[in-house]
Design a protein around this motif. Structure first.
Motif, PDB file in Angstrom:
ATOM      1  N   TRP A  22       0.838  -1.206   0.000  1.00  0.00           N
ATOM      2  CA  TRP A  22       0.000   0.000   0.000  1.00  0.00           C
ATOM      3  C   TRP A  22       0.870   1.253   0.000  1.00  0.00           C
ATOM      4  CZ3 TRP A  22      -1.487   3.078   4.641  1.00  0.00           C
ATOM      5  CH2 TRP A  22      -2.453   4.053   4.353  1.00  0.00           C
ATOM      6  N   VAL A  23       1.892   1.276   0.853  1.00  0.00           N
ATOM      7  CA  VAL A  23       2.733   2.457   0.960  1.00  0.00           C
ATOM      8  C   VAL A  23       3.584   2.644  -0.304  1.00  0.00           C
ATOM      9  CG1 VAL A  23       4.725   3.426   2.199  1.00  0.00           C
ATOM     10  CG2 VAL A  23       2.714   2.627   3.457  1.00  0.00           C
ATOM     11  N   THR A  24       4.001   1.556  -0.938  1.00  0.00           N
ATOM     12  CA  THR A  24       4.735   1.696  -2.202  1.00  0.00           C
ATOM     13  C   THR A  24       3.899   2.464  -3.221  1.00  0.00           C
ATOM     14  OG1 THR A  24       5.993  -0.351  -1.860  1.00  0.00           O
ATOM     15  CG2 THR A  24       5.796   0.441  -4.121  1.00  0.00           C
ATOM     16  N   ALA A  25       2.623   2.123  -3.317  1.00  0.00           N
ATOM     17  CA  ALA A  25       1.744   2.835  -4.260  1.00  0.00           C
ATOM     18  C   ALA A  25       1.621   4.311  -3.885  1.00  0.00           C
ATOM     19  CB  ALA A  25       0.380   2.167  -4.294  1.00  0.00           C
ATOM     20  N   LEU A  26       1.545   4.596  -2.591  1.00  0.00           N
ATOM     21  CA  LEU A  26       1.468   6.001  -2.161  1.00  0.00           C
ATOM     22  C   LEU A  26       2.750   6.746  -2.527  1.00  0.00           C
ATOM     23  CD1 LEU A  26      -0.140   5.590   1.374  1.00  0.00           C
ATOM     24  CD2 LEU A  26      -1.226   6.580  -0.657  1.00  0.00           C
ATOM     25  N   LEU A  27       3.896   6.124  -2.275  1.00  0.00           N
ATOM     26  CA  LEU A  27       5.164   6.779  -2.600  1.00  0.00           C
ATOM     27  C   LEU A  27       5.292   7.029  -4.096  1.00  0.00           C
ATOM     28  CD1 LEU A  27       7.523   4.821  -0.183  1.00  0.00           C
ATOM     29  CD2 LEU A  27       7.042   7.278  -0.101  1.00  0.00           C
ATOM     30  N   ARG A  28       4.748   6.137  -4.899  1.00  0.00           N
ATOM     31  CA  ARG A  28       4.803   6.329  -6.354  1.00  0.00           C
ATOM     32  C   ARG A  28       3.958   7.526  -6.797  1.00  0.00           C
ATOM     33  NH1 ARG A  28       7.915   2.527  -8.123  1.00  0.00           N
ATOM     34  NH2 ARG A  28       7.764   0.353  -7.451  1.00  0.00           N
ATOM     35  N   SER A  29       2.998   7.919  -5.975  1.00  0.00           N
ATOM     36  CA  SER A  29       2.124   9.030  -6.349  1.00  0.00           C
ATOM     37  C   SER A  29       2.640  10.388  -5.867  1.00  0.00           C
ATOM     38  CB  SER A  29       0.712   8.782  -5.812  1.00  0.00           C
ATOM     39  OG  SER A  29       0.686   8.900  -4.404  1.00  0.00           O
ATOM     40  N   VAL A  30       3.728  10.396  -5.089  1.00  0.00           N
ATOM     41  CA  VAL A  30       4.270  11.670  -4.596  1.00  0.00           C
ATOM     42  C   VAL A  30       4.902  12.433  -5.754  1.00  0.00           C
ATOM     43  CG1 VAL A  30       5.968  12.757  -3.073  1.00  0.00           C
ATOM     44  CG2 VAL A  30       4.698  10.756  -2.272  1.00  0.00           C
TER      45      VAL A  30
END
Length: 197
Positions: A22-30
């Motif tokens: 989940w956090v990997t996807a969030l980091l990709r959106s930064v």
């Protein structure tokens, strides 16, 4: 068995994996322009929080390999999704042996079993994932199947009466009536939702 009522018996590794995914996807959106934005975690802006998330994965690897996280800084020099995802994959390998779960280790908060340490880091990934998501305007609720057993374990091992002010979390914040499970977990760690959602 009701797994939510007995997280001390649950293998936290799949839950930790789900949280890091989940956090990997969030980091990709930064986006670059968001790196200096504040987050609900008062210590960190988006860039530093991203670096801290990478640091936490490095530390859980060090716990598995060395028995203690002290050799790894809680703030990594990197802050990108690829580094986080690569380390999360290495963490899976480092924790692949079932014996790790009951092995005595040293965590930042003291001695514990590997299982309890991994639950603690799962909580950290989910709460900081919430911090990151609300700071950058992304959906801030992780899969409840990840959050609910993590929250139950936190209630067991870190009740409000056991906390020293600010260590490791601030006082529990009363959740909004409409708060989802991840927001409630963040509230348990002392995050206020008022300014962020």
């Amino acid at each position: 068995m009701n797994t939510v009522s007995a997280p001390e018996l649950i293998d936290p590794r799949p839950i930790y994996l789900g949280a890091t995914t989940w956090v990997t996807a969030l980091l990709r959106s930064v986006r670059e322009v968001q790196l200096s934005l504040p987050t609900p975690c008062d210590e960190y802006d988006v860039k530093t929080l991203s670096s801290h998330l990478i640091g936490t994965v490095g530390r859980i690897i060090a716990i598995a390999e060395l028995g203690s996280p002290e050799s790894v800084s809680p703030i990594a020099p990197e802050y990108d999704a690829d580094t986080f995802a690569r380390l999360a994959e290495l963490a899976q390998k480092a924790w692949a042996d079932d014996a790790m779960l009951d092995k005595p280790i040293v965590a930042p908060w003291g001695e514990s079993s590997g299982r309890i340490a991994l639950w603690g880091y799962t909580n950290e990934v989910l709460v900081h994932g919430w911090d990151l998501a609300v700071a950058i305007g992304q959906p801030a609720e992780a899969d409840p199947a990840l959050v609910e057993p993590t929250a139950e374990m936190q209630r067991q091992v870190l009740p409000p009466a056991a906390r020293v002010p600010g260590v490791p979390f601030s006082v529990v914040v009363e959740p909004r009536a409409e708060a989802g499970p991840t927001e409630r977990l963040a509230n348990w760690s002392g995050r206020s939702s008022v300014s962020w959602v």
